[in-house]
Scaffold this motif. Structure first.
Motif, mmCIF file in Angstrom:
data_model
loop_
_atom_site.group_PDB
_atom_site.id
_atom_site.type_symbol
_atom_site.label_atom_id
_atom_site.label_comp_id
_atom_site.label_asym_id
_atom_site.label_seq_id
_atom_site.Cartn_x
_atom_site.Cartn_y
_atom_site.Cartn_z
ATOM 1 N N SER A 53 22.763 -24.938 -26.776
ATOM 2 C CA SER A 53 24.117 -25.446 -26.503
ATOM 3 C C SER A 53 24.136 -26.177 -25.181
ATOM 4 C CB SER A 53 25.126 -24.300 -26.349
ATOM 5 O OG SER A 53 25.160 -23.507 -27.457
ATOM 6 N N ARG B 112 20.641 -19.423 -27.499
ATOM 7 C CA ARG B 112 20.983 -18.081 -27.978
ATOM 8 C C ARG B 112 19.727 -17.223 -28.077
ATOM 9 N NH1 ARG B 112 25.890 -17.776 -31.040
ATOM 10 N NH2 ARG B 112 26.437 -17.803 -28.843
ATOM 11 N N VAL C 254 33.537 -15.488 -19.900
ATOM 12 C CA VAL C 254 34.085 -16.689 -20.540
ATOM 13 C C VAL C 254 35.467 -17.004 -19.986
ATOM 14 C CG1 VAL C 254 32.858 -16.158 -22.690
ATOM 15 C CG2 VAL C 254 35.268 -15.578 -22.495
ATOM 16 N N THR D 61 38.704 -28.252 -22.369
ATOM 17 C CA THR D 61 39.895 -27.432 -22.663
ATOM 18 C C THR D 61 40.394 -26.697 -21.423
ATOM 19 O OG1 THR D 61 38.605 -25.462 -23.252
ATOM 20 C CG2 THR D 61 39.087 -27.016 -25.036
ATOM 21 N N HIS E 34 42.416 -23.072 -28.339
ATOM 22 C CA HIS E 34 41.321 -23.857 -28.920
ATOM 23 C C HIS E 34 40.088 -23.047 -29.286
ATOM 24 C CE1 HIS E 34 43.724 -27.310 -28.006
ATOM 25 N NE2 HIS E 34 43.807 -26.939 -26.734
ATOM 26 N N ASP E 35 40.126 -21.749 -29.053
ATOM 27 C CA ASP E 35 38.985 -20.913 -29.402
ATOM 28 C C ASP E 35 39.493 -19.760 -30.255
ATOM 29 O OD1 ASP E 35 35.965 -20.034 -28.205
ATOM 30 O OD2 ASP E 35 37.237 -18.434 -28.988
ATOM 31 N N TYR F 146 33.784 -8.562 -27.001
ATOM 32 C CA TYR F 146 33.343 -9.719 -27.798
ATOM 33 C C TYR F 146 32.590 -10.714 -26.926
ATOM 34 C CZ TYR F 146 37.373 -12.713 -26.293
ATOM 35 O OH TYR F 146 38.295 -13.454 -25.580
ATOM 36 N N VAL F 147 32.657 -10.505 -25.637
ATOM 37 C CA VAL F 147 31.821 -11.288 -24.726
ATOM 38 C C VAL F 147 30.534 -10.492 -24.484
ATOM 39 C CG1 VAL F 147 31.644 -12.296 -22.426
ATOM 40 C CG2 VAL F 147 33.812 -12.363 -23.668
ATOM 41 N N LEU F 148 29.412 -11.150 -24.668
ATOM 42 C CA LEU F 148 28.122 -10.475 -24.563
ATOM 43 C C LEU F 148 27.543 -10.664 -23.172
ATOM 44 C CD1 LEU F 148 26.632 -11.621 -27.980
ATOM 45 C CD2 LEU F 148 27.790 -9.461 -27.435
ATOM 46 N N ASN G 18 19.655 -21.854 -31.270
ATOM 47 C CA ASN G 18 20.994 -22.295 -30.860
ATOM 48 C C ASN G 18 21.041 -22.881 -29.448
ATOM 49 O OD1 ASN G 18 23.761 -22.696 -31.292
ATOM 50 N ND2 ASN G 18 24.227 -20.835 -30.165
ATOM 51 N N PHE H 235 30.314 -19.545 -18.661
ATOM 52 C CA PHE H 235 29.617 -20.607 -19.381
ATOM 53 C C PHE H 235 30.551 -21.105 -20.472
ATOM 54 C CE2 PHE H 235 27.163 -21.746 -23.237
ATOM 55 C CZ PHE H 235 26.655 -22.947 -22.774
ATOM 56 N N THR H 236 30.753 -22.428 -20.523
ATOM 57 C CA THR H 236 31.594 -22.992 -21.567
ATOM 58 C C THR H 236 30.965 -24.256 -22.137
ATOM 59 O OG1 THR H 236 33.751 -23.917 -22.119
ATOM 60 C CG2 THR H 236 33.002 -24.263 -19.866
ATOM 61 N N THR H 237 31.147 -24.430 -23.425
ATOM 62 C CA THR H 237 30.709 -25.683 -24.052
ATOM 63 C C THR H 237 31.895 -26.634 -24.172
ATOM 64 O OG1 THR H 237 31.099 -24.589 -26.158
ATOM 65 C CG2 THR H 237 28.824 -24.742 -25.423
ATOM 66 N N ARG H 238 33.090 -26.157 -23.725
ATOM 67 C CA ARG H 238 34.301 -26.948 -23.917
ATOM 68 C C ARG H 238 35.117 -27.036 -22.636
ATOM 69 N NH1 ARG H 238 36.443 -27.813 -28.887
ATOM 70 N NH2 ARG H 238 37.686 -29.281 -27.680
ATOM 71 N N ARG I 172 38.244 -16.911 -31.172
ATOM 72 C CA ARG I 172 38.087 -15.529 -30.686
ATOM 73 C C ARG I 172 39.126 -15.215 -29.616
ATOM 74 N NH1 ARG I 172 31.967 -16.616 -29.321
ATOM 75 N NH2 ARG I 172 33.047 -18.538 -28.783
ATOM 76 N N TYR J 28 24.412 -13.396 -22.865
ATOM 77 C CA TYR J 28 24.515 -14.809 -23.242
ATOM 78 C C TYR J 28 25.276 -15.552 -22.166
ATOM 79 C CZ TYR J 28 25.090 -19.036 -25.953
ATOM 80 O OH TYR J 28 25.034 -20.330 -26.374
HETATM 81 C C1 ANZ Z 1 35.831 -22.109 -23.584
HETATM 82 C C2 ANZ Z 1 35.952 -22.597 -24.964
HETATM 83 C C3 ANZ Z 1 36.995 -23.305 -25.538
HETATM 84 C C4 ANZ Z 1 34.823 -22.293 -25.702
HETATM 85 C C5 ANZ Z 1 36.868 -23.682 -26.872
HETATM 86 C C6 ANZ Z 1 34.662 -22.653 -27.007
HETATM 87 C C7 ANZ Z 1 35.722 -23.357 -27.587
HETATM 88 P P1 ANZ Z 1 27.853 -21.625 -28.202
HETATM 89 O O1 ANZ Z 1 28.324 -22.963 -28.692
HETATM 90 O O2 ANZ Z 1 27.444 -20.707 -29.306
HETATM 91 O O3 ANZ Z 1 26.846 -21.720 -27.098
HETATM 92 N N1 ANZ Z 1 30.908 -17.883 -24.694
HETATM 93 C C8 ANZ Z 1 30.220 -18.185 -23.587
HETATM 94 N N2 ANZ Z 1 29.512 -17.136 -23.162
HETATM 95 C C9 ANZ Z 1 29.775 -16.138 -24.018
HETATM 96 C C10 ANZ Z 1 29.353 -14.798 -24.088
HETATM 97 N N3 ANZ Z 1 28.540 -14.274 -23.179
HETATM 98 N N4 ANZ Z 1 29.802 -14.045 -25.106
HETATM 99 C C11 ANZ Z 1 30.644 -14.569 -26.029
HETATM 100 N N5 ANZ Z 1 31.082 -15.811 -25.989
HETATM 101 C C12 ANZ Z 1 30.665 -16.606 -24.997
HETATM 102 O O4 ANZ Z 1 29.153 -20.907 -27.579
HETATM 103 C C13 ANZ Z 1 29.606 -21.240 -26.314
HETATM 104 C C14 ANZ Z 1 31.021 -20.783 -26.192
HETATM 105 O O5 ANZ Z 1 31.078 -19.390 -26.473
HETATM 106 C C15 ANZ Z 1 31.576 -20.990 -24.813
HETATM 107 O O6 ANZ Z 1 32.484 -22.083 -24.763
HETATM 108 C C16 ANZ Z 1 32.450 -19.763 -24.603
HETATM 109 O O7 ANZ Z 1 33.699 -20.142 -25.109
HETATM 110 C C17 ANZ Z 1 31.830 -18.727 -25.465
HETATM 111 F F1 ANZ Z 1 37.850 -24.377 -27.419
HETATM 112 O O8 ANZ Z 1 34.460 -21.694 -23.482
HETATM 113 B B1 ANZ Z 1 33.840 -21.537 -24.804
#
Ligand code: ANZ
Length: 887
Positions: free
Chosen positions: A267, A470, A377, A292, A383-384, A367-369, A265, A286-289, A386, A372
């Protein structure tokens, strides 16, 4: 003449003959000079469990055996080895239960497996058989571990290198030997670290994430808790990109490649810093988005995040403390389950959104690990999914957190409020946020925002683009007895010393108590073995953790090339000649772990110059599951077959009385719907079992167990035996010539593509045709050759009866004549006294059958035939094109 098919006598006779003559032995050194391309075919070797060979094993094993026998006849030098995975928890648990030493249990299990495998008639080169628990084998598993311990990953060259070549920074050098040693230790591919682990008190050991299901140990179903422990780790993450990229070159099922990609995985995202209100502290998420970011209404830290205690205000401390404690008992898998109700607590702290300037609350939620990303987060409930779920919980706890829409899918439609809007889109046009306006991002696409926002934040010192995986480093320690000892000494002076290669193997001492206590390996009690004096007189203790069950299977395919070499793990000449494995067949359940771990080890060995290929397994094939009747109750729980009774059309649980549903499920010991392969061998013979297993469907399909089909296959082999035993051979009829040519053509293609079921159908069809007409011994020999890969014992017996020369398996594969492969399907004219009176459609019928059809035609029409005169077509295989009835 005796036409009775005595499978037991025939199979015993040929198994003995094969064993005595070693017909399947590949003498690699001598053979390399021989002509003939090499073909390395590997089965996933079985674990030596107390249950013996499962009926699922011979499905794949027969598939490869058919293929190997075929390839041998095609002139290949075929390497087809078999061995046993033997260290690990199942045997140790059996030992704890029975009081018998694991080595003894292993010996018993091995005998059983060998008997089963040999009685199915597989063409293995048994001289290469190995067990992962043999000293002569695990010596080299330990050797590979030492190679990893003595290496680091050079990021620039993108490969592993010897640790002696690691550049030590001057400031570390200046601190002295202990600092240098520590620096090296931090860079090794095999290293120790404190890690939050899944610990199973009942089993007394740490488990990998994959070995924990729904918070319970996969084996035994015992509770699993999370706790920090010092563990050996392997730096597989250094190889994440190569493990991903090199998948592209592999001829593997797409589904397996996809599982590996998901497991790794990769990202692309950004790390963003949120300043805490009234403090210098920042929380990095850390965010992939990041597109938002205007919708961020809170932050969440993992319970283990180091900032939690620091930022929690005094009035929130007791609630946060209790929450942290409670979440430590929950496995990572459970924490990330989609359908689990989210939990969390408020820290009392607030942070500032670096783009909008908004003040947002900071929560802790599991739910935040922690392992990772950054362990934190930004919460974007609009938009998410969880985060959307989490604010429902927050509402219940009395926190009123907003849902703010940042992204829309349609710029011209009214902006939806308070909803969950997943996926990419466009930044709202009406955002009153100066930074977003000045970056020209109003109404911009997600893609554009993902580029521009991190670049802007970087100029502010508040963010940067990052890539996350991941994939975690491989937790390699097991606090168990029955595994490879890790060849390390912890010296009293604090230095971690590896054994010298020439001191391997470090043998596993014989002990009597293998129940581990309180997280310590049972080896910790073997004082004589544990306490050592190093060569320079410093005292130390051996590492008492052992390697996980996966270790031995990481490289067994290499040892098969040279299993008796005392000086090297494999002779480099042999390695070059035979690698890669051309075909690797096994169950899809090994999609990630075994296949990822062995790819990783292979790459390390490649970097260090010990193997010549980047990847171990060129082509992978997954055999399908065998399923059989099973029973399920209302809650979906599977009920063993022996607890079910039939009452009319209903199925009832004999203990609870509840009505059950009949379903198909994987054949397994726990459901009691398995069949012992040896029972089938005894009743019908190995050839019937082999043919049956191949007949019920394509090799990669799920197939139901079907007793009737076994009988059908057995009947076919009996008829075939009787036909040859009757010895009525003569000249070939046209039908015989045609049918044999069709058979050879069809099966040559089908075997080459691992389509064994259609080959069997072709054999049966061909036999139906040739058994009704005249056929020569030479043609029948061809038939037997085509049969041989599937039913080798019977084929050898018939080959002998038909006067075939030498070993059937070494006889060259039969050729076919294309011009003689046209199937019949034509209209044959019927004349009476020279005048056309009708026609018959001819497909497969023999000449006798055609004449019988004509007689029937004549009597049904009221002609009284005195004579039937066939007229043949010389240019068309001499077939009967017309019959003249003389009435
Ligand atoms: C804000 C956001 C908005 C996110 C949105 C997603 C969608 P992948 O793609 O699997 O890498 N994330 C980051 N660190 C995390 C952690 N330690 N435990 C749980 N969740 C975590 O997933 C990346 C997304 O998972 C990140 O982007 C973060 O949520 C969450 F519309 O940020 B995101």
């Amino acid at each position: 003449m005796n036409t009775h098919y005595d499978h037991a006598a025939i199979e015993a006779k040929w198994q003995r003959a094969w064993e005595e003559s070693k017909v399947f032995k590949v003498d690699s050194k001598a053979d390399s000079a021989k002509k003939g391309p090499k073909f390395y075919c590997l089965d996933m070797f079985p674990y030596l469990s107390g249950a013996g060979l499962h009926i699922g094993h011979p499905v794949g094993y027969t598939g490869t055996d058919v293929y190997c026998r075929f390839m041998r006849s095609k002139g290949y030098q075929v390497l087809h080895p078999m061995g046993f995975d033997a260290f690990g928890l199942p045997t140790e648990q059996q030992a704890v239960k029975s009081g018998i030493h694991p080595a003894e249990i292993t010996k018993q299990n091995e005998e059983r497996f060998l008997e089963q495998l040999k009685r199915i008639g597989f063409s293995y080169d048994w001289d290469r058989c190995l067990k992962t628990c043999d000293e002569s084998y695990y010596r080299w598993t330990q050797w590979i571990f030492l190679k990893m311990f003595n290496s680091y990953y050079d990021k620039e060259l993108d490969k592993a290198r010897p640790i002696d070549e690691l550049t030590i920074p001057a400031q570390v050098e200046a601190q002295g030997a202990v600092a240098v040693a520590k620096f090296r230790d931090e860079h090794r591919l095999a290293y120790q670290s404190y890690a939050m682990v899944n610990y199973c008190p009942e089993l007394g050991t740490v488990l990998a994430n994959e070995e924990v299901i729904d918070g319970k140990s996969e084996r035994g179903g015992f509770d699993v808790i999370r706790k920090p422990m010092k563990q050996w780790m392997l730096r597989i993450t250094a190889y994440a990109d190569r493990l991903l990229d090199d998948l592209e070159e592999l001829d593997w099922p797409e589904a397996i490649k996809e599982q590996q990609r998901n497991w790794i995985n990769k990202s692309y995202g950004a790390n963003i810093k949120f300043r805490l209100e009234g403090s210098d502290e920042t929380i990095e998420v850390f965010t992939t988005r990041i597109d938002t970011i205007a919708g961020v209404t809170f932050l969440v830290l993992a319970p283990e995040h180091p900032l939690v205690d620091k930022i929690t205000t005094s009035d929130c401390q007791s609630a946060i403390g209790a929450y942290k404690e409670a979440s430590s008992a929950i496995s990572e898998r459970d924490r990330t389950m989609d359908n689990r109700e989210k939990t969390g607590e408020f820290t009392g702290a607030f942070a500032i959104n670096p783009i909008t300037g908004d003040l947002i609350p900071v929560f802790v939620a599991d739910y935040v690990l922690s392992n990772y990303g950054t362990g934190a987060v930004m919460g974007v409930p609009a938009h998410d999914a969880r985060d959307f779920e989490f604010i429902k919980t927050l509402k219940k706890l009395g926190h009123n957190v907003q849902i703010v829409t940042a992204i829309v899918h349609d710029l011209d439609a009214p902006v939806p409020e308070g909803e969950l809007l997943l996926g990419y889109g466009y930044l709202r046009k009406d955002l009153e946020i100066p930074v977003i306006k000045s970056l020209g991002l109003l109404g911009a696409s997600t893609a554009e925002a993902l580029e521009k926002l991190p670049a802007y934040l970087e100029t502010q010192g508040l963010g940067q683009k990052v890539i996350q995986y991941r994939l975690r480093d491989w937790l390699f320690s097991r606090q168990r007895y029955w595994g490879e000892p890790i060849p390390i000494i912890h010296r009293e002076d604090g230095i971690t010393e590896a054994l010298r290669e020439e001191d391997l193997p470090l043998t596993l001492p014989y002990i009597e108590e293998y129940q581990s206590l309180d997280g310590q390996s049972p080896l910790a009690g073997a004082n004589e073995w544990v306490n050592v004096t190093c060569s320079d007189g410093v005292r130390g203790k051996r590492e008492t953790d052992t390697m996980p069950q996966w270790a031995g299977s990481c490289w067994y395919y290499l040892r098969f090339l040279d299993p008796h070499n005392d000086g090297k793990f494999v002779d480099p000449v042999l390695e070059k000649e035979w690698m890669n494995v051309d075909l690797y067949v096994g169950g899809a359940e090994h999609a990630v772990l075994h296949l990822l771990y062995s790819r990783f080890w292979h790459k390390v060995l490649f970097d260090l110059g010990y193997v010549s290929t980047k990847e171990p397994f060129k082509k992978l094939f997954n055999q399908g599951l065998l399923v059989s009747h099973a029973f399920k109750n209302k809650t979906g729980q599977l009920i063993p077959v022996d607890l079910v009774k039939q009452d009319g059309a209903k199925y009832i649980h004999t203990e609870t009385g509840e009505e059950l549903e009949k379903i198909m499920a994987k054949m397994s010991k726990s459901l009691k719907n398995v069949v012992d392969p040896l029972h089938i061998v005894e009743q019908y013979g190995a050839d019937t079992l082999r043919m049956y297993l191949m007949f019920t469907g394509p090799l990669d399909s799920t197939r139901p167990w079907d007793d009737k089909a076994i009988v059908g296959v057995n009947r076919f082999l009996k008829r075939l035996y009787a036909f040859v035993a009757e010895d009525n051979f003569g000249e070939d009829s046209d039908t015989a010539v045609r049918e044999i040519n069709i058979l050879v053509k069809k099966c040559s293609e089908e075997y080459a593509n691992l389509r064994v079921n259609t080959s069997i159908a072709a054999l049966m069809e061909c036999f139906n045709a040739i058994s009704k007409c005249q056929i020569s011994k030479a043609s029948m020999q061809k038939f037997v050759q085509i049969l041989a890969p599937i039913a080798p014992h019977l084929a050898d017996e018939l080959w002998e009866k038909l006067g075939g020369e030498g070993w059937l398996v070494n006889a060259p594969w039969p050729e076919f004549d294309e011009s003689k492969t046209q199937s019949l399907n034509y209209e044959m004219v019927i004349q009476v006294a020279g005048k056309k009176k009708g026609a018959l459609q001819i497909t497969k019928e023999s000449d006798d059958e055609i004449m019988a059809m004509v007689s029937e035609f004549a009597s049904s029409k009221g002609y009284n035939p005195k004579q039937l005169i066939p007229v043949r077509d010389k240019g068309n295989n001499n077939r009967i094109k017309l019959v003249n009835i003389i009435a």
